[in-house]
Design a protein around this motif. Structure first.
Motif, PDB file in Angstrom:
ATOM      1  N   THR A  41     -15.042   9.177 -24.694  1.00 45.66           N
ATOM      2  CA  THR A  41     -14.990   7.952 -23.896  1.00 45.66           C
ATOM      3  C   THR A  41     -15.752   6.854 -24.632  1.00 45.66           C
ATOM      4  O   THR A  41     -16.110   7.010 -25.790  1.00 45.66           O
ATOM      5  CB  THR A  41     -15.557   8.207 -22.478  1.00 45.66           C
ATOM      6  OG1 THR A  41     -15.335   7.041 -21.669  1.00 45.66           O
ATOM      7  CG2 THR A  41     -17.029   8.555 -22.497  1.00 45.66           C
ATOM      8  N   ALA A  42     -16.010   5.774 -23.965  1.00 38.86           N
ATOM      9  CA  ALA A  42     -16.783   4.678 -24.545  1.00 38.86           C
ATOM     10  C   ALA A  42     -18.267   4.867 -24.234  1.00 38.86           C
ATOM     11  O   ALA A  42     -18.626   5.360 -23.160  1.00 38.86           O
ATOM     12  CB  ALA A  42     -16.299   3.342 -23.980  1.00 38.86           C
ATOM     13  N   SER A  43     -19.106   4.462 -25.161  1.00 37.76           N
ATOM     14  CA  SER A  43     -20.560   4.563 -24.955  1.00 37.76           C
ATOM     15  C   SER A  43     -21.004   3.804 -23.717  1.00 37.76           C
ATOM     16  O   SER A  43     -21.887   4.262 -22.981  1.00 37.76           O
ATOM     17  CB  SER A  43     -21.316   4.020 -26.173  1.00 37.76           C
ATOM     18  OG  SER A  43     -21.074   4.798 -27.299  1.00 37.76           O
ATOM     19  N   HIS A  44     -20.382   2.639 -23.455  1.00 34.96           N
ATOM     20  CA  HIS A  44     -20.810   1.858 -22.297  1.00 34.96           C
ATOM     21  C   HIS A  44     -20.455   2.561 -20.986  1.00 34.96           C
ATOM     22  O   HIS A  44     -21.122   2.359 -19.970  1.00 34.96           O
ATOM     23  CB  HIS A  44     -20.248   0.431 -22.346  1.00 34.96           C
ATOM     24  CG  HIS A  44     -18.789   0.322 -22.075  1.00 34.96           C
ATOM     25  ND1 HIS A  44     -17.835   0.339 -23.072  1.00 34.96           N
ATOM     26  CD2 HIS A  44     -18.103   0.201 -20.902  1.00 34.96           C
ATOM     27  CE1 HIS A  44     -16.636   0.231 -22.531  1.00 34.96           C
ATOM     28  NE2 HIS A  44     -16.764   0.144 -21.220  1.00 34.96           N
ATOM     29  N   VAL A  45     -19.449   3.421 -20.986  1.00 33.67           N
ATOM     30  CA  VAL A  45     -19.108   4.192 -19.785  1.00 33.67           C
ATOM     31  C   VAL A  45     -20.211   5.220 -19.511  1.00 33.67           C
ATOM     32  O   VAL A  45     -20.679   5.375 -18.379  1.00 33.67           O
ATOM     33  CB  VAL A  45     -17.731   4.876 -19.932  1.00 33.67           C
ATOM     34  CG1 VAL A  45     -17.474   5.866 -18.798  1.00 33.67           C
ATOM     35  CG2 VAL A  45     -16.631   3.835 -20.011  1.00 33.67           C
ATOM     36  N   VAL A  46     -20.644   5.907 -20.550  1.00 28.08           N
ATOM     37  CA  VAL A  46     -21.720   6.892 -20.412  1.00 28.08           C
ATOM     38  C   VAL A  46     -23.002   6.206 -19.954  1.00 28.08           C
ATOM     39  O   VAL A  46     -23.712   6.703 -19.066  1.00 28.08           O
ATOM     40  CB  VAL A  46     -21.943   7.652 -21.737  1.00 28.08           C
ATOM     41  CG1 VAL A  46     -23.156   8.574 -21.642  1.00 28.08           C
ATOM     42  CG2 VAL A  46     -20.696   8.442 -22.110  1.00 28.08           C
ATOM     43  N   ALA A  47     -23.300   5.044 -20.517  1.00 26.31           N
ATOM     44  CA  ALA A  47     -24.511   4.306 -20.128  1.00 26.31           C
ATOM     45  C   ALA A  47     -24.454   3.879 -18.666  1.00 26.31           C
ATOM     46  O   ALA A  47     -25.441   3.993 -17.941  1.00 26.31           O
ATOM     47  CB  ALA A  47     -24.689   3.086 -21.033  1.00 26.31           C
ATOM     48  N   ALA A  48     -23.295   3.404 -18.221  1.00 24.84           N
ATOM     49  CA  ALA A  48     -23.153   2.996 -16.814  1.00 24.84           C
ATOM     50  C   ALA A  48     -23.339   4.184 -15.881  1.00 24.84           C
ATOM     51  O   ALA A  48     -23.986   4.072 -14.831  1.00 24.84           O
ATOM     52  CB  ALA A  48     -21.786   2.343 -16.591  1.00 24.84           C
ATOM     53  N   CYS A  49     -22.783   5.329 -16.253  1.00 24.38           N
ATOM     54  CA  CYS A  49     -22.913   6.524 -15.408  1.00 24.38           C
ATOM     55  C   CYS A  49     -24.335   7.064 -15.404  1.00 24.38           C
ATOM     56  O   CYS A  49     -24.793   7.603 -14.399  1.00 24.38           O
ATOM     57  CB  CYS A  49     -21.947   7.605 -15.874  1.00 24.38           C
ATOM     58  SG  CYS A  49     -20.228   7.239 -15.522  1.00 24.38           S
ATOM     59  N   ALA A  50     -25.041   6.925 -16.526  1.00 23.17           N
ATOM     60  CA  ALA A  50     -26.422   7.410 -16.612  1.00 23.17           C
ATOM     61  C   ALA A  50     -27.304   6.716 -15.587  1.00 23.17           C
ATOM     62  O   ALA A  50     -28.208   7.332 -15.007  1.00 23.17           O
ATOM     63  CB  ALA A  50     -26.969   7.206 -18.016  1.00 23.17           C
ATOM     64  N   GLU A  51     -27.022   5.449 -15.324  1.00 23.64           N
ATOM     65  CA  GLU A  51     -27.787   4.707 -14.324  1.00 23.64           C
ATOM     66  C   GLU A  51     -27.490   5.186 -12.910  1.00 23.64           C
ATOM     67  O   GLU A  51     -28.245   4.919 -11.981  1.00 23.64           O
ATOM     68  CB  GLU A  51     -27.481   3.214 -14.440  1.00 23.64           C
ATOM     69  CG  GLU A  51     -27.934   2.599 -15.746  1.00 23.64           C
ATOM     70  CD  GLU A  51     -27.531   1.147 -15.879  1.00 23.64           C
ATOM     71  OE1 GLU A  51     -27.096   0.550 -14.878  1.00 23.64           O
ATOM     72  OE2 GLU A  51     -27.653   0.616 -16.999  1.00 23.64           O
ATOM     73  N   LEU A  52     -26.367   5.898 -12.735  1.00 29.30           N
ATOM     74  CA  LEU A  52     -25.957   6.373 -11.410  1.00 29.30           C
ATOM     75  C   LEU A  52     -26.016   7.893 -11.298  1.00 29.30           C
ATOM     76  O   LEU A  52     -25.313   8.489 -10.500  1.00 29.30           O
ATOM     77  CB  LEU A  52     -24.534   5.885 -11.108  1.00 29.30           C
ATOM     78  CG  LEU A  52     -24.367   4.371 -11.033  1.00 29.30           C
ATOM     79  CD1 LEU A  52     -22.895   4.007 -10.971  1.00 29.30           C
ATOM     80  CD2 LEU A  52     -25.101   3.819  -9.823  1.00 29.30           C
ATOM     81  N   GLY A  53     -26.811   8.555 -12.115  1.00 23.36           N
ATOM     82  CA  GLY A  53     -26.986   9.990 -11.987  1.00 23.36           C
ATOM     83  C   GLY A  53     -26.042  10.838 -12.823  1.00 23.36           C
ATOM     84  O   GLY A  53     -25.952  12.035 -12.631  1.00 23.36           O
ATOM     85  N   GLY A  54     -25.343  10.237 -13.758  1.00 25.65           N
ATOM     86  CA  GLY A  54     -24.471  10.998 -14.642  1.00 25.65           C
ATOM     87  C   GLY A  54     -23.013  10.841 -14.291  1.00 25.65           C
ATOM     88  O   GLY A  54     -22.660  10.406 -13.200  1.00 25.65           O
ATOM     89  N   PRO A  55     -22.142  11.203 -15.234  1.00 22.47           N
ATOM     90  CA  PRO A  55     -20.702  11.046 -15.008  1.00 22.47           C
ATOM     91  C   PRO A  55     -20.144  12.100 -14.060  1.00 22.47           C
ATOM     92  O   PRO A  55     -20.633  13.223 -14.006  1.00 22.47           O
ATOM     93  CB  PRO A  55     -20.109  11.204 -16.407  1.00 22.47           C
ATOM     94  CG  PRO A  55     -21.081  12.080 -17.127  1.00 22.47           C
ATOM     95  CD  PRO A  55     -22.434  11.717 -16.563  1.00 22.47           C
ATOM     96  N   ALA A  56     -19.120  11.713 -13.330  1.00 22.78           N
ATOM     97  CA  ALA A  56     -18.387  12.644 -12.465  1.00 22.78           C
ATOM     98  C   ALA A  56     -16.896  12.446 -12.737  1.00 22.78           C
ATOM     99  O   ALA A  56     -16.456  11.337 -13.058  1.00 22.78           O
ATOM    100  CB  ALA A  56     -18.690  12.381 -10.995  1.00 22.78           C
ATOM    101  N   ILE A  57     -16.150  13.536 -12.625  1.00 23.30           N
ATOM    102  CA  ILE A  57     -14.706  13.488 -12.839  1.00 23.30           C
ATOM    103  C   ILE A  57     -14.040  13.995 -11.564  1.00 23.30           C
ATOM    104  O   ILE A  57     -14.309  15.112 -11.124  1.00 23.30           O
ATOM    105  CB  ILE A  57     -14.301  14.361 -14.038  1.00 23.30           C
ATOM    106  CG1 ILE A  57     -15.030  13.890 -15.300  1.00 23.30           C
ATOM    107  CG2 ILE A  57     -12.781  14.337 -14.227  1.00 23.30           C
ATOM    108  CD1 ILE A  57     -14.897  14.839 -16.470  1.00 23.30           C
ATOM    109  N   PRO A  58     -13.174  13.177 -10.964  1.00 21.52           N
ATOM    110  CA  PRO A  58     -12.490  13.639  -9.738  1.00 21.52           C
ATOM    111  C   PRO A  58     -11.564  14.808 -10.031  1.00 21.52           C
ATOM    112  O   PRO A  58     -10.806  14.789 -10.998  1.00 21.52           O
ATOM    113  CB  PRO A  58     -11.677  12.418  -9.297  1.00 21.52           C
ATOM    114  CG  PRO A  58     -12.257  11.252 -10.027  1.00 21.52           C
ATOM    115  CD  PRO A  58     -12.822  11.800 -11.298  1.00 21.52           C
ATOM    116  N   LEU A  59     -11.662  15.845  -9.195  1.00 21.32           N
ATOM    117  CA  LEU A  59     -10.715  16.953  -9.218  1.00 21.32           C
ATOM    118  C   LEU A  59      -9.796  16.728  -8.027  1.00 21.32           C
ATOM    119  O   LEU A  59     -10.151  17.034  -6.883  1.00 21.32           O
ATOM    120  CB  LEU A  59     -11.440  18.298  -9.128  1.00 21.32           C
ATOM    121  CG  LEU A  59     -12.381  18.617 -10.290  1.00 21.32           C
ATOM    122  CD1 LEU A  59     -13.149  19.903 -10.026  1.00 21.32           C
ATOM    123  CD2 LEU A  59     -11.628  18.696 -11.610  1.00 21.32           C
TER     124      LEU A  59
END
Length: 120
Positions: free
Chosen positions: A55-73
């Motif tokens: 993914t993009a680094s800025h996506v990981v950075a945005a998710c880090a501020e919100l407790g980490g990335p999540a992927i909908p199942l």
């Protein structure tokens, strides 16, 4: 709504029934309490048996501020909060790319939900 517009549910169904190339694309969200905020998308890749989310680094950075990335199942109607084994990110100003290594269990859950990993 115009007849040529796809509703989100139609698009999700189309992607779920599509080829591996389509099924390798996943939304990445950040969690803000009960709300899910779309941060971006990523591609699922498998290299030498290991599973990765690119993914993009800025996506990981945005998710880090919100407790980490999540992927909908979507089939399971829940969020996968993958445990990330490692992150390799480039300088955001240069390439804006992040590669996240996924644990085997997370990769199996993604495949079980109809996602596909592109392989080299």
């Amino acid at each position: 709504m115009r007849s040529d517009e796809l509703r989100a549910t139609d698009l999700a169904k189309h992607l779920a029934e599509g080829s591996a190339e389509f099924r390798s694309i996943v939304p990445i969200v950040g969690r803000d309490g009960p709300r899910s905020l779309l941060a971006g998308t990523g591609n699922l890749l498998r290299v030498a048996g290991d599973a990765f989310l690119v993914t993009a680094s800025h996506v990981v950075a945005a998710c880090a501020e919100l407790g980490g990335p999540a992927i909908p199942l979507f089939k399971q109607k829940r969020m996968l909060m993958p445990t990330i084994e490692g992150i390799r990110a480039t300088d955001e100003d240069t390439h804006d790319v992040a590669v996240l290594r996924l644990e085997r269990d997370a990769a199996a859950e993604l495949e079980g939900d109809g996602n596909a990993f592109l392989s080299t």
